[in-house]
Design a protein around this motif. Structure first.
Motif, PDB file in Angstrom:
ATOM      1  N   ALA A   1       0.856  -1.190   0.000  1.00 21.73           N
ATOM      2  CA  ALA A   1       0.000   0.000   0.000  1.00 21.73           C
ATOM      3  C   ALA A   1       0.890   1.238   0.000  1.00 21.73           C
ATOM      4  CB  ALA A   1      -0.906  -0.003   1.216  1.00 21.73           C
TER       5      ALA A   1
ATOM      6  N   THR B   1       1.588   4.367   1.277  1.00 23.12           N
ATOM      7  CA  THR B   1       1.125   5.034   2.502  1.00 23.12           C
ATOM      8  C   THR B   1       1.477   6.519   2.539  1.00 23.12           C
ATOM      9  OG1 THR B   1       3.209   4.489   3.587  1.00 23.12           O
ATOM     10  CG2 THR B   1       1.411   2.886   3.827  1.00 23.12           C
TER      11      THR B   1
ATOM     12  N   ASP C   1      -5.155  -4.939  -1.403  1.00 19.87           N
ATOM     13  CA  ASP C   1      -4.233  -5.306  -0.322  1.00 19.87           C
ATOM     14  C   ASP C   1      -4.830  -6.482   0.456  1.00 19.87           C
ATOM     15  OD1 ASP C   1      -2.035  -5.255   1.275  1.00 19.87           O
ATOM     16  OD2 ASP C   1      -2.249  -3.166   1.916  1.00 19.87           O
TER      17      ASP C   1
ATOM     18  N   SER D   1      -8.351  -3.559   0.859  1.00 19.69           N
ATOM     19  CA  SER D   1      -8.371  -2.120   0.531  1.00 19.69           C
ATOM     20  C   SER D   1      -7.559  -1.812  -0.730  1.00 19.69           C
ATOM     21  CB  SER D   1      -7.809  -1.309   1.708  1.00 19.69           C
ATOM     22  OG  SER D   1      -6.453  -1.664   1.916  1.00 19.69           O
TER      23      SER D   1
ATOM     24  N   PRO E   1      -4.616  -0.292  -2.639  1.00 19.83           N
ATOM     25  CA  PRO E   1      -3.261   0.134  -2.241  1.00 19.83           C
ATOM     26  C   PRO E   1      -2.939   1.584  -2.650  1.00 19.83           C
ATOM     27  CG  PRO E   1      -3.160  -1.432  -4.069  1.00 19.83           C
ATOM     28  CD  PRO E   1      -4.583  -1.392  -3.623  1.00 19.83           C
TER      29      PRO E   1
ATOM     30  N   LYS F   1      -5.146   4.130  -2.327  1.00 18.66           N
ATOM     31  CA  LYS F   1      -6.172   4.986  -1.713  1.00 18.66           C
ATOM     32  C   LYS F   1      -5.615   6.354  -1.315  1.00 18.66           C
ATOM     33  CE  LYS F   1      -7.910   4.153   2.480  1.00 18.66           C
ATOM     34  NZ  LYS F   1      -8.529   3.325   3.543  1.00 18.66           N
TER      35      LYS F   1
END
Length: 347
Positions: free
Chosen positions: A256, A258, A280, A284, A286, A288
């Motif tokens: 992800a 981050t 992920d 979710s 990755p 986002k």
């Protein structure tokens, strides 16, 4: 990355490196069918950062005439000898003239070794290819040596050192005014599809600084399945670092993207190709966070080549190669039997 390492060593011996790349026809004649087309190979070699120029359609046997044509002082080859189809040293003429230098082969890798790793994937439990009978008949021979046992462990013999990474890395920090672009993936069997994508990303900014995040082997296996990745994280690192469009590599990047990663590298833009984005572990997206920040962009490389397609080309080549060999063996056997009969008739 074995080829890249050879080109890196060659470039260090002089000021300007011209790389001769053979045509498909020349390779098929002396070595067997190539996996990549000549156009793909020209582009691939041109994308390696130590290469100043390529000589397309270079003859398989390097002559003084070729060196003079490109105004070269000498030529460089690895310390493994290459022979023509009739067993002659392809560098004999330039060696005699004292215009030949040698560089060290990269330990732990060869095209043959990588092909062996790919062929391991053809075992039924590693493959989602619908098996027909003809295909199944050959799978047991894949990756087998002449004695019937497999010389391929599927495990790389390549040992990474910090020195090797330093030799491949650009060592350049991002400068004020640079657009810091982050891309992430497996970059397995680093190929023309990857090069086309990175080139397109490179064109997005006037002063691009591209950071490539490489996922660990376990992570790649989670989202790609089968026997992937074919190259381990160390090999993939060197392959990507050798590309002229990449400034830096994150070894074992998180899947992800981050907020921490984006802030740490001061990322301006995050790009992804047109391939599917697998969620992920927790389901979710990755990407986002970069999407939330409005810095995410899909980039169409214009290439449809994937690692999967390369593996399929290898399997197809292998089947053709085996069929050709069987025909050749049958022909040789028939000739031997005919000669034997003639001998017997004489006596």
């Amino acid at each position: 990355y074995g080829h890249s390492n050879q080109l890196r060593q060659a470039r260090a011996m002089g000021d300007y490196l011209i790389v001769g790349v053979h045509t498909d026809e020349e390779i098929a004649k002396h070595k067997g069918p190539p996996v990549f087309t000549q156009e793909e190979r020209y582009k691939m070699v041109q994308a390696i950062k130590w290469v100043d120029e390529i000589a397309p359609g270079a003859p398989y046997v390097t002559t003084l005439e070729t060196l003079d044509k490109y105004n070269c002082d000498f030529c460089v080859h690895g310390d493994d000898i290459t022979l023509t189809i009739d067993g002659k040293d392809t560098y004999e003429e330039v060696k005699t003239a004292g215009r030949y230098r040698e560089c060290k082969r990269t330990q732990g890798v060869s095209t043959t070794d990588l092909v062996g790793r790919m062929l391991l994937m053809t075992k039924a439990h590693h493959s989602n290819i619908d098996e027909d009978l003809d295909y199944r008949k050959h799978t047991d021979n894949f990756g087998k040596g002449p004695k019937g046992h497999s010389p391929w462990t599927g495990v790389s013999q390549f040992l990474q050192t910090s020195q090797k990474i330093i030799q491949f890395a650009s060592g350049k920090e991002p400068q004020p005014g640079d657009t810091i672009i982050y891309v992430a993936g497996a970059f397995d069997l680093f190929h023309i599809g990857h090069v086309d994508f990175l080139e397109k990303v490179h064109q997005l900014a006037e002063k691009p600084y591209i950071i490539a995040g490489l996922h660990f082997d376990q992570e790649v296996n989670r989202y790609k399945g089968k026997n992937y990745p074919i190259m381990n994280i160390h090999e993939r690192t060197l392959s990507v670092l050798a590309c002229r469009y990449v400034s830096e590599v994150v070894i074992g990047a998180p899947y992800a993207v981050t907020a921490d990663l984006l802030d740490h590298f001061r990322v301006t833009l995050v790009c992804h190709g047109m391939t599917e984005v697998v969620p992920d572990k927790d389901g979710s997206d990755p990407y986002k966070e970069p999407k939330r920040r409005g810095i995410f962009q899909l980039v169409d490389s214009g290439s449809n080549l994937t690692t999967d397609l390369i593996v399929q080309r290898i399997i197809k080549n292998r089947l053709e190669f085996e069929a050709r060999n069987q025909k050749k063996e049958a022909k040789e056997l028939a000739v031997l039997e005919a000669m034997k009969r003639l001998e017997e008739e004489k006596h």
